[in-house]
Scaffold this motif. Structure first.
Motif, PDB file in Angstrom:
ATOM      1  N   PRO A 421       9.012   1.160 -11.586  1.00 13.43           N
ATOM      2  CA  PRO A 421       9.984   2.211 -11.255  1.00 13.43           C
ATOM      3  C   PRO A 421       9.326   3.435 -10.620  1.00 13.43           C
ATOM      4  O   PRO A 421       9.900   4.061  -9.726  1.00 13.43           O
ATOM      5  CB  PRO A 421      10.613   2.552 -12.613  1.00 13.43           C
ATOM      6  N   LEU A 422       8.110   3.746 -11.071  1.00 14.72           N
ATOM      7  CA  LEU A 422       7.392   4.871 -10.467  1.00 14.72           C
ATOM      8  C   LEU A 422       6.952   4.542  -9.048  1.00 14.72           C
ATOM      9  O   LEU A 422       7.034   5.383  -8.144  1.00 14.72           O
ATOM     10  CB  LEU A 422       6.179   5.232 -11.335  1.00 14.72           C
ATOM     11  N   GLY A 423       6.473   3.301  -8.855  1.00 12.93           N
ATOM     12  CA  GLY A 423       6.024   2.894  -7.526  1.00 12.93           C
ATOM     13  C   GLY A 423       7.149   2.891  -6.512  1.00 12.93           C
ATOM     14  O   GLY A 423       6.982   3.383  -5.384  1.00 12.93           O
ATOM     15  N   MET A 424       8.310   2.359  -6.913  1.00 14.50           N
ATOM     16  CA  MET A 424       9.439   2.330  -5.978  1.00 14.50           C
ATOM     17  C   MET A 424       9.970   3.730  -5.704  1.00 14.50           C
ATOM     18  O   MET A 424      10.395   4.034  -4.583  1.00 14.50           O
ATOM     19  CB  MET A 424      10.544   1.431  -6.538  1.00 14.50           C
ATOM     20  N   THR A 425       9.933   4.601  -6.716  1.00  8.15           N
ATOM     21  CA  THR A 425      10.419   5.969  -6.537  1.00  8.15           C
ATOM     22  C   THR A 425       9.496   6.777  -5.632  1.00  8.15           C
ATOM     23  O   THR A 425       9.953   7.522  -4.760  1.00  8.15           O
ATOM     24  CB  THR A 425      10.555   6.675  -7.895  1.00  8.15           C
ATOM     25  N   ASN A 426       8.188   6.617  -5.817  1.00 14.32           N
ATOM     26  CA  ASN A 426       7.217   7.468  -5.121  1.00 14.32           C
ATOM     27  C   ASN A 426       6.727   6.915  -3.789  1.00 14.32           C
ATOM     28  O   ASN A 426       6.327   7.689  -2.908  1.00 14.32           O
ATOM     29  CB  ASN A 426       6.006   7.721  -6.025  1.00 14.32           C
ATOM     30  N   THR A 427       6.718   5.592  -3.626  1.00 15.68           N
ATOM     31  CA  THR A 427       6.163   5.021  -2.393  1.00 15.68           C
ATOM     32  C   THR A 427       7.179   4.224  -1.582  1.00 15.68           C
ATOM     33  O   THR A 427       6.894   3.842  -0.446  1.00 15.68           O
ATOM     34  CB  THR A 427       4.954   4.107  -2.695  1.00 15.68           C
ATOM     35  N   GLY A 428       8.338   3.941  -2.166  1.00 19.26           N
ATOM     36  CA  GLY A 428       9.373   3.238  -1.412  1.00 19.26           C
ATOM     37  C   GLY A 428       8.947   1.846  -1.000  1.00 19.26           C
ATOM     38  O   GLY A 428       8.390   1.076  -1.792  1.00 19.26           O
ATOM     39  N   TRP A 429       9.170   1.525   0.275  1.00 19.35           N
ATOM     40  CA  TRP A 429       8.919   0.168   0.772  1.00 19.35           C
ATOM     41  C   TRP A 429       7.450  -0.226   0.695  1.00 19.35           C
ATOM     42  O   TRP A 429       7.122  -1.416   0.631  1.00 19.35           O
ATOM     43  CB  TRP A 429       9.402   0.046   2.219  1.00 19.35           C
ATOM     44  N   LYS A 430       6.532   0.721   0.680  1.00 16.88           N
ATOM     45  CA  LYS A 430       5.097   0.396   0.645  1.00 16.88           C
ATOM     46  C   LYS A 430       4.708  -0.316  -0.655  1.00 16.88           C
ATOM     47  O   LYS A 430       3.719  -1.051  -0.696  1.00 16.88           O
ATOM     48  CB  LYS A 430       4.278   1.672   0.804  1.00 16.88           C
ATOM     49  N   PHE A 431       5.493  -0.093  -1.710  1.00 18.95           N
ATOM     50  CA  PHE A 431       5.192  -0.742  -2.986  1.00 18.95           C
ATOM     51  C   PHE A 431       5.258  -2.265  -2.865  1.00 18.95           C
ATOM     52  O   PHE A 431       4.507  -2.987  -3.517  1.00 18.95           O
ATOM     53  CB  PHE A 431       6.177  -0.260  -4.055  1.00 18.95           C
ATOM     54  N   TYR A 432       6.139  -2.774  -2.014  1.00 19.59           N
ATOM     55  CA  TYR A 432       6.285  -4.222  -1.867  1.00 19.59           C
ATOM     56  C   TYR A 432       5.071  -4.865  -1.205  1.00 19.59           C
ATOM     57  O   TYR A 432       4.849  -6.070  -1.365  1.00 19.59           O
ATOM     58  CB  TYR A 432       7.554  -4.534  -1.065  1.00 19.59           C
ATOM     59  N   LEU A 433       4.302  -4.089  -0.469  1.00 17.68           N
ATOM     60  CA  LEU A 433       3.105  -4.643   0.184  1.00 17.68           C
ATOM     61  C   LEU A 433       2.061  -5.088  -0.838  1.00 17.68           C
ATOM     62  O   LEU A 433       1.227  -5.941  -0.548  1.00 17.68           O
ATOM     63  CB  LEU A 433       2.506  -3.613   1.135  1.00 17.68           C
TER      64      LEU A 433
END
Length: 493
Positions: A421-433
């Motif tokens: 949840p923190l990764g998606m909130t703070n980095t958006g689409w880059k988290f999926y990489l």
């Protein structure tokens, strides 16, 4: 009784996996409900803690399950898991503050840790080798069904006005726990565990019951029991319960790395990011509120359908390795497209008016990738991870080895559920990489180092890993030593 009885045993014991799936799915819905947020908090860090503390409890439950399984057997271990589940779910249902909720999540996590290790282990030990993939794959099937039920219960309960909207779905966890607590008493014990503890005649009767009553079935049962008896009795003479046994030889080290690796790689697939935080992912595509829960409910039905097709028609025919390679490669593709979609079509800002234009094509493409990830997971890591992790170990270390592999699953589950949840909130689409890179590495490792185990009996796994124990030789040497000791006692007398 034969095949139908085997299937019944696998499905009923896998109610523990249904509970696992329901708990994982229901929390994704509950933490998005307005009444839940009003009663507790909408803080992303607390949301992550509510999920990850449960997974932490699962880790310790799986760790302790090895000792329980060896001492009390598979059936008693399942019952102990259900008792912990009833306790933890009752605490969650009646929680009036975050602390009580989290403690309840930890206690329920211990239960799921015990069940997630014991149920596939039990099904592995009672299943005939020709359909072991199917029967152990039922674990993932029931997990998926639990997830479906959770998503639709969550979707329906959101319309309830009051705290009952989140208390009811949490309280329903106690229904399958109680059913399994009572019903597992009527299932057979694992014949391999019975042989380990010296209940040989009882083990033979269980093998006969699992094979059926035809003359050919009796012949097959005699052959399986003889092979099982020799190998397990030989292993019992040289066994110890030390964790060091899991890496004592190159062959055992390979077994351990394969079992732990397939569980960890299953987490790297990213499937639990969707399972736990699907509504947040849909928010990144501009889908919020009740629509997000509706999409999550539809998503939950996709995986079990694919999983059922796979375990019935494919798993025991193509084996374990090829589906894992397919899964890792497919996740590279789906997460790459999902990242590109979210980057190209960002969601509306939080203060956007209701008529703010949304790119419907981008939404559909993102949802399609999320759904495809679920399908590909159900055709690969979903069922295969439970089958492979529980079948590669010899009887002497199967309980402790399966425990360590399951702990690996939950350790990385905790990590991913806390940071997602923190990764998606703070980095958006880059988290999926991150998942693109992890699955690319998984593909290479599976291709180079994973063996194929389809169609092998549990006692034949030694040949696959190159540490063959000559059971007859070990037993002959033991019997000769016993005879010498008895002769010496007679001479002394």
């Amino acid at each position: 009784m034969g095949l139908l009885y085997n299937i019944f045993v696998a499905f009923f014991s896998s109610i523990g996996s249904f509970l696992f799936g329901y708990d994982s799915g229901i929390i994704a819905s509950v933490i998005t409900m307005p009444r839940y947020a009003h009663h507790f908090t909408d803080n992303p860090g607390i949301k992550g803690a509510v999920v990850s503390t449960f997974n932490g409890g699962c880790f310790f439950g799986a760790l302790g399950a090895s000792w329980i399984n060896d001492k009390l057997g598979r059936k008693r271990s399942i019952q102990i898991g259900t008792i912990w589940a009833l306790w933890g779910c009752a605490m969650q249902t009646g929680a009036h503050n975050v602390a009580t909720l989290i403690v309840g999540r930890v206690v329920a996590g211990v239960a799921i840790g015990i069940l997630s290790m014991t149920v596939p282990l039990y099904n592995t030990e009672v299943a005939p080798p020709q359909i072991r993939g199917f029967l152990v794959g039922v674990t993932q099937q029931m997990l998926g069904i639990g997830f479906i039920v959770a998503n639709w219960v969550g979707y329906g309960c959101q319309f309830i006005d009051g705290d009952a909207s989140w208390r009811i779905p949490l309280g329903l966890q106690m229904v399958p726990a109680f059913l399994l607590l009572v019903g597992v008493q009527f299932l057979p014990n694992s014949p391999r565990w019975l042989l380990e503890v010296g209940r040989d005649e009882e083990a033979k009767q269980v093998v006969y019951k699992l094979h059926g009553s035809t003359p050919q079935a009796k012949e097959d049962a005699d052959r399986e029991y003889h092979e099982m008896y020799q190998t397990i009795k030989a292993e019992a003479l040289v066994r110890s319960r030390s964790f060091r046994d899991l890496w004592a030889t190159p062959a055992m080290l390979r077994r351990t790395l394969v079992a732990c690796g397939v569980q960890v790689f299953g987490q790297f697939s990213g499937i639990n990011v969707i399972n736990y935080f699907g509504p947040q992912m849909y928010a990144g595509l501009g889908i919020t509120g009740g629509r997000a829960l509706l999409v999550q409910g539809i998503y939950g039905a996709i995986g079990p359908i694919a999983n059922l097709f796979f375990i019935i028609f494919i798993l025991d025919r193509v084996g374990r390795k090829k589906p894992l390679m397919f899964g890792a490669a497919s996740f590279v593709v789906t997460f790459s497209i999902l990242a590109a979609t979210v980057a190209s079509f960002p969601p509306p800002p939080p203060d956007a008016p209701p008529d703010f234009p949304v790119n419907v094509t981008g939404q559909r493409a993102g949802i399609a990738m999320i759904f495809l990830t679920s399908i590909f997971f159900s055709l690969s890591f979903g069922p295969v991870s439970w089958v492979l992790a529980s079948e590669v170990f010899p009887t002497s270390t199967r309980s402790i080895g399966t425990s360590v592999a399951t702990c690996s699953n939950w350790a990385f589950n905790v990590l991913i559920s806390q940071v997602s949840p923190l990764g998606m909130t703070n980095t958006g689409w880059k988290f999926y990489l991150v998942f693109v890179a992890l699955n690319a590495a998984d593909f290479v490792l599976i291709t180079l180092f994973f063996p194929e185990t389809k169609g092998k009996s549990l006692e034949e796994m030694a040949e696959v890993f190159g540490d063959n124990v000559d059971a007859k030789k070990v037993l002959d040497e033991h019997n000769a030593h016993e005879k010498e000791s008895q002769d010496e006692k007679i001479d002394d007398a």
